[in-house]
Design a protein around this motif. Structure first.
Motif, mmCIF file in Angstrom:
data_model
loop_
_atom_site.group_PDB
_atom_site.id
_atom_site.type_symbol
_atom_site.label_atom_id
_atom_site.label_comp_id
_atom_site.label_asym_id
_atom_site.label_seq_id
_atom_site.Cartn_x
_atom_site.Cartn_y
_atom_site.Cartn_z
ATOM 1 N N ILE B 78 0.841 -1.206 0.000
ATOM 2 C CA ILE B 78 0.000 0.000 0.000
ATOM 3 C C ILE B 78 0.870 1.247 0.000
ATOM 4 O O ILE B 78 0.585 2.228 -0.712
ATOM 5 N N ALA B 79 1.955 1.227 0.770
ATOM 6 C CA ALA B 79 2.846 2.391 0.822
ATOM 7 C C ALA B 79 3.455 2.660 -0.545
ATOM 8 O O ALA B 79 3.548 3.817 -0.978
ATOM 9 N N VAL B 80 3.841 1.582 -1.275
ATOM 10 C CA VAL B 80 4.460 1.779 -2.591
ATOM 11 C C VAL B 80 3.446 2.344 -3.583
ATOM 12 O O VAL B 80 3.749 3.273 -4.349
ATOM 13 N N VAL B 81 2.199 1.814 -3.555
ATOM 14 C CA VAL B 81 1.165 2.337 -4.458
ATOM 15 C C VAL B 81 0.905 3.811 -4.149
ATOM 16 O O VAL B 81 0.843 4.661 -5.051
ATOM 17 N N ALA B 82 0.780 4.129 -2.854
ATOM 18 C CA ALA B 82 0.534 5.522 -2.466
ATOM 19 C C ALA B 82 1.690 6.412 -2.895
ATOM 20 O O ALA B 82 1.486 7.534 -3.373
ATOM 21 N N LEU B 83 2.908 5.894 -2.773
ATOM 22 C CA LEU B 83 4.076 6.679 -3.159
ATOM 23 C C LEU B 83 4.078 6.975 -4.658
ATOM 24 O O LEU B 83 4.318 8.112 -5.070
ATOM 25 N N ALA B 84 3.773 5.937 -5.475
ATOM 26 C CA ALA B 84 3.769 6.141 -6.922
ATOM 27 C C ALA B 84 2.738 7.198 -7.300
ATOM 28 O O ALA B 84 2.999 8.068 -8.143
ATOM 29 N N PHE B 85 1.548 7.139 -6.665
ATOM 30 C CA PHE B 85 0.509 8.101 -6.995
ATOM 31 C C PHE B 85 0.875 9.506 -6.547
ATOM 32 O O PHE B 85 0.792 10.467 -7.305
ATOM 33 N N THR B 86 1.312 9.638 -5.285
ATOM 34 C CA THR B 86 1.573 10.977 -4.764
ATOM 35 C C THR B 86 2.819 11.588 -5.377
ATOM 36 O O THR B 86 2.903 12.802 -5.520
ATOM 37 N N ASN B 87 3.783 10.751 -5.774
ATOM 38 C CA ASN B 87 4.989 11.289 -6.390
ATOM 39 C C ASN B 87 4.662 11.958 -7.721
ATOM 40 O O ASN B 87 5.112 13.072 -7.997
ATOM 41 N N ALA B 88 3.839 11.282 -8.534
ATOM 42 C CA ALA B 88 3.464 11.871 -9.823
ATOM 43 C C ALA B 88 2.624 13.122 -9.616
ATOM 44 O O ALA B 88 2.855 14.158 -10.243
ATOM 45 N N THR B 89 1.645 13.047 -8.693
ATOM 46 C CA THR B 89 0.793 14.204 -8.449
ATOM 47 C C THR B 89 1.598 15.362 -7.866
ATOM 48 O O THR B 89 1.405 16.522 -8.254
ATOM 49 N N GLY B 90 2.516 15.037 -6.944
ATOM 50 C CA GLY B 90 3.334 16.082 -6.347
ATOM 51 C C GLY B 90 4.234 16.756 -7.368
ATOM 52 O O GLY B 90 4.390 17.982 -7.356
ATOM 53 N N ALA B 91 4.801 15.954 -8.281
ATOM 54 C CA ALA B 91 5.654 16.529 -9.318
ATOM 55 C C ALA B 91 4.845 17.481 -10.193
ATOM 56 O O ALA B 91 5.309 18.580 -10.540
ATOM 57 N N HIS B 92 3.617 17.061 -10.533
ATOM 58 C CA HIS B 92 2.745 17.936 -11.324
ATOM 59 C C HIS B 92 2.460 19.220 -10.569
ATOM 60 O O HIS B 92 2.509 20.313 -11.134
ATOM 61 N N ALA B 93 2.190 19.113 -9.253
ATOM 62 C CA ALA B 93 1.876 20.306 -8.455
ATOM 63 C C ALA B 93 3.062 21.257 -8.415
ATOM 64 O O ALA B 93 2.904 22.473 -8.575
ATOM 65 N N ILE B 94 4.263 20.695 -8.233
ATOM 66 C CA ILE B 94 5.457 21.558 -8.170
ATOM 67 C C ILE B 94 5.689 22.226 -9.519
ATOM 68 O O ILE B 94 5.955 23.435 -9.600
#
Lengths: 196, 119
Positions: B78-94
């Motif tokens: 679950i942590a890895v799935v959450a990381l993959a999702f939030t990493n992409a979304t966070g990169a887009h936000a930045i």
């Protein structure tokens, strides 16, 4: 712009459909319960769950669904309730997505070492209609070769994509196609099957 | 024995790509190209570190049958799935925040987003 969006939402609420408040409750509760079960698996002796965990999970799922149903099912769009779409999503993540991601990393490693870049922001046409499919495509191409989503045109669902190495000639086009990214697999076709 | 070797290989691959991400931040010229290096490599590297944890958890689970290791493995997934999702979304936000605050891609052959804003 903000006023326009607000009015659209407001009109959506006024069109009252019977059961409109109750139906979103069910998928939200089921989803919350499934996530709770995943998080607590292995903690008990009844199968892998303990009875008190199951009861607590059910109570919490009902509370979470009561609070968040209008957020979770904002568009009253239940196409993701179909399990086939979840299976395709799992296959998509494990096979084409993971291969593209491995390729992206080798590609970035190559560019980190050699410094050969030709960056720029292009406009990419997606042709998607739902928020979820645009989200999936945006996140997928952020993690795959040479592309990073910078912005979204909310009216046409076009993406503004920063590409690290634009092929000569592609920057001349005002709108590029999803085929212009360096992918072996066709992401839009997969995502259309999952979320359209 | 084989399990230990697999875990070591996964950890080594994960650390290698995370290190490449750091080198990319140092070498690339502007915020967008740095985000390229940083999001892709750290997500991929951390997936491999997570895989090492999953292999360890599964091997201990099949050895001892202790439910704790099932919890451990599932939480890592679950942590890895959450990381993959939030990493992409966070990169887009930045990236979006950088562009909105006027940070233009420094070496760039084209910038369609800036053209749209100027209209």
């Amino acid at each position: 712009m903000i006023n326009h969006d607000y009015r659209c939402e407001h009109e959506g609420i006024e069109q009252y459909v019977p059961g409109d408040d109750v139906i979103p409750f069910i998928p939200t509760a089921v989803f919350a319960f499934a996530v709770y079960l995943l998080l607590t698996a292995g903690g008990g002796d009844l199968g892998v769950w303990s009875p008190s965990e199951l009861l607590m999970g059910a109570v919490l799922a009902v509370i979470a669904a009561a609070v968040s149903r209008n957020f979770f099912c904002k568009n009253r769009d239940y196409r993701m309730a179909n399990p086939v779409r979840w299976i395709i999503l799992a296959v998509y993540v494990v096979v084409p997505f993971f291969i593209e991601m491995a390729k992206a990393n080798v590609d970035v490693a190559y560019r980190v070492i050699t410094g050969r870049i030709r960056p720029g922001i292009v406009r990419m046409q997606t042709g998607f209609t739902t928020d979820l499919s645009v989200l999936l495509l945006a996140n997928s191409i952020t993690l795959t070769p040479g592309t990073l989503t910078v912005g979204i045109d909310e009216e046409t669902n076009d993406l503004f994509v920063h590409m690290i190495n634009i092929r000569p000639g592609v920057e001349e086009k005002s709108v590029v196609d999803t085929g212009d990214i360096n992918a072996w697999f066709r992401f839009p076709a997969w995502i259309r099957r999952i979320a359209e | 024995m084989i399990v230990d070797a697999v875990i070591l290989i996964f950890l080594a691959v994960g650390l290698l790509f995370n290190t490449l991400g750091v080198v990319g931040i140092l070498r690339f010229p502007d915020v967008y190209t740095r985000l390229h290096a940083e999001t892709k490599t750290t997500t991929f590297g951390t997936i491999f570190i997570g895989l090492a944890v999953v292999v360890y958890g599964v091997s201990r689970l099949s050895g001892s049958g202790d439910g704790e290791y099932l919890t451990f493995t599932l939480h890592t997934i679950i942590a890895v799935v959450a990381l993959a999702f939030t990493n992409a979304t966070g990169a887009h936000a930045i990236a979006r925040a950088a562009h909105r605050s006027g940070q233009r891609p420094a070496p760039a052959v084209v910038d369609r987003l800036a053209e749209v804003k100027e209209e």
